[in-house]
Design a protein around this motif. Structure first.
Motif, short mmCIF file in Angstrom:
data_model
loop_
_atom_site.label_atom_id
_atom_site.label_comp_id
_atom_site.label_asym_id
_atom_site.label_seq_id
_atom_site.Cartn_x
_atom_site.Cartn_y
_atom_site.Cartn_z
N GLY A 268 -9.23 8.71 -0.36
CA GLY A 268 -8.97 7.61 0.30
C GLY A 268 -7.93 7.05 1.00
N MET A 269 -7.74 6.67 2.08
CA MET A 269 -6.20 6.62 2.56
C MET A 269 -5.63 5.69 1.64
SD MET A 269 -5.85 5.45 6.64
CE MET A 269 -4.44 4.47 6.92
N ARG A 270 -6.21 4.62 1.43
CA ARG A 270 -5.41 3.63 0.57
C ARG A 270 -4.95 4.25 -0.53
NH1 ARG A 270 -7.99 -2.15 -0.26
NH2 ARG A 270 -7.45 -2.07 2.18
N ASN A 271 -5.69 4.83 -1.38
CA ASN A 271 -5.43 5.43 -2.74
C ASN A 271 -4.26 6.70 -2.45
OD1 ASN A 271 -7.09 3.83 -4.33
ND2 ASN A 271 -8.89 5.28 -3.79
N ARG A 272 -4.48 7.33 -1.39
CA ARG A 272 -3.59 8.62 -1.34
C ARG A 272 -2.09 7.79 -1.14
NH1 ARG A 272 -5.18 10.54 3.88
NH2 ARG A 272 -6.82 11.30 2.70
N TRP A 273 -2.09 6.95 -0.26
CA TRP A 273 -0.63 6.31 -0.37
C TRP A 273 0.13 5.59 -1.72
CZ3 TRP A 273 2.72 6.89 3.84
CH2 TRP A 273 2.27 7.43 5.04
N ASN A 274 -0.97 5.17 -2.24
CA ASN A 274 -0.48 4.51 -3.59
C ASN A 274 0.04 5.66 -4.52
OD1 ASN A 274 -0.82 2.04 -2.78
ND2 ASN A 274 -2.96 1.87 -3.57
N ASN A 275 -0.29 7.03 -4.28
CA ASN A 275 -0.06 7.91 -5.31
C ASN A 275 0.77 9.08 -4.62
OD1 ASN A 275 -1.94 7.46 -7.85
ND2 ASN A 275 -2.97 7.04 -6.11
N TYR A 276 1.82 8.59 -3.74
CA TYR A 276 2.51 9.81 -2.88
C TYR A 276 3.70 10.52 -4.04
CZ TYR A 276 5.90 5.90 -2.63
OH TYR A 276 6.87 4.93 -2.87
N SER A 277 3.81 11.51 -3.42
CA SER A 277 5.07 12.19 -4.19
C SER A 277 6.31 12.05 -3.47
CB SER A 277 4.65 14.05 -4.45
OG SER A 277 4.32 14.53 -3.05
N ALA A 278 6.43 12.00 -2.06
CA ALA A 278 7.70 11.84 -0.99
C ALA A 278 7.06 11.02 -0.15
CB ALA A 278 7.92 13.29 -0.76
N TYR A 279 8.23 10.21 0.37
CA TYR A 279 8.09 9.11 1.38
C TYR A 279 8.85 9.07 2.55
CZ TYR A 279 7.12 4.41 3.20
OH TYR A 279 6.83 3.40 4.27
N TYR A 280 8.59 9.24 3.77
CA TYR A 280 9.63 9.03 5.06
C TYR A 280 8.94 8.02 5.82
CZ TYR A 280 10.33 13.74 2.99
OH TYR A 280 10.47 14.80 2.00
N ARG A 281 9.95 7.34 6.56
CA ARG A 281 9.87 6.32 7.49
C ARG A 281 10.61 6.65 8.81
NH1 ARG A 281 6.60 1.59 7.18
NH2 ARG A 281 7.08 0.02 8.91
N TYR A 282 9.93 6.41 9.92
CA TYR A 282 11.04 6.91 10.94
C TYR A 282 10.29 6.13 12.40
CZ TYR A 282 7.76 10.50 11.25
OH TYR A 282 6.53 11.34 11.35
#
Length: 295
Positions: A268-282
């Motif tokens: 699921g999209m929400r669960n995946r983002w709650n368990n990320y290993s690296a994060y970038y924002r731009y």
């Protein structure tokens, strides 16, 4: 005594001349228009071009209507005197007392307005296809100034690695919600150039997910979504009701890298983002071309 009489005579002549000039100026500043009130309650202002026993051929002052009206549909005919400023307002807020040659005002008028636009964007930082369909609704304060809000659908096709092209989905989708304003430089039906701006927030619907490599017999994945600030600035031209524009659009993007365990255990999209290993924002931006239609 004669000198005093001559003084008063001269003063009277000057006063009379001033009154005459003022009267002529006031008369020249007044314009008479024909007013037709229809049985359905609608009021038309313009010019009665011709009439017969059964009908009237009428042309509105703003040029949006020129037709023959049956006398049975007319409740009342009269004339109204307008100042030049009021007449210019009636003709469509154009500058100057005289209308340009072959000028036809647009059908835009004060009140509710809406338009729909389809946008195709060029290459951006992470996407090679950027497509928007938006609709805007609001109020025309004048035929040249529109303010409102809108929403739409934004679809992006992300880059993929040719060596790991077996990705489940390489497109992302979001819903932008925005405030918008548009200003037309000319109020012409034939050609009205304008500038348009939109700013708001992008709500993600689903991610672009792709395989990026392999490590110890496990796939590595990347997920990209659009969420956050959304903007669109464009310049264009309206031809009757069709709009053609070009400009710059942008939206905030988020990116995570994760392994196969997370992909399998947290689909699921929400669960995946709650368990990320690296994060970038731009902020991702792209030049665009768009076509639209004003209702």
């Amino acid at each position: 005594m004669p000198k005093r009489r001559n003084y008063f005579t001269m003063k009277k002549l000057i006063f009379t001349a001033i009154l005459a000039v003022s009267a002529v100026t006031a008369a020249s500043a007044q314009i008479k228009v024909d007013v037709i009130r229809l049985e359905n309650g609608k009021t038309l202002k313009g010019e009665i071009v011709a009439r017969s026993d059964s009908s009237v051929y009428f042309r509105t002052a703003d040029g949006t209507l020129s037709k023959q009206i049956d006398c049975s549909d007319i409740a009342d005919c009269s004339q109204e005197t307008l100042s030049k400023w009021e007449y210019r307002m009636l003709r469509g807020y154009v500058r100057g007392a005289e209308m340009p040659k072959n000028y036809i005002p647009s059908s835009r008028k004060s009140g509710y307005g809406a338009f729909v636009e389809a946008l195709g964007g060029g290459f951006s930082g992470m996407y090679y296809g950027w497509f928007d369909i938006t609709t805007s609704h609001g109020y025309y304060f004048t035929p040249r100034t529109f303010v409102g809000g809108g929403t739409g659908v934004n679809l992006k096709i992300a880059y993929t690695d040719r060596y790991y092209s077996g990705s489940p989905r390489m497109t992302s989708m979001c819903v932008p919600v925005f405030a918008t304003a548009r200003h037309y430089f000319i109020n012409s039906r034939n050609c009205s150039p304008y500038i348009d701006g939109k700013i708001g927030y992008a709500i993600p619907l689903y991610d672009a997910v792709g395989a990026t490599g392999a490590y110890e017999n496990r796939h590595l994945y990347q997920s990209i979504r659009t969420r956050g600030l959304y903007f669109n600035i464009s310049v264009g031209v309206e031809l009757n009701r069709v709009t053609i524009a070009a400009g710059l659009t942008g939206a905030e993007s988020e990116e995570i890298d994760f392994n196969e365990d997370i992909y399998i255990d947290y689909p699921g999209m929400r669960n995946r983002w709650n368990n990320y290993s690296a994060y970038y924002r731009y902020m991702d931006t792209a030049w665009h071309l768009s076509v639209g239609y004003r209702f």
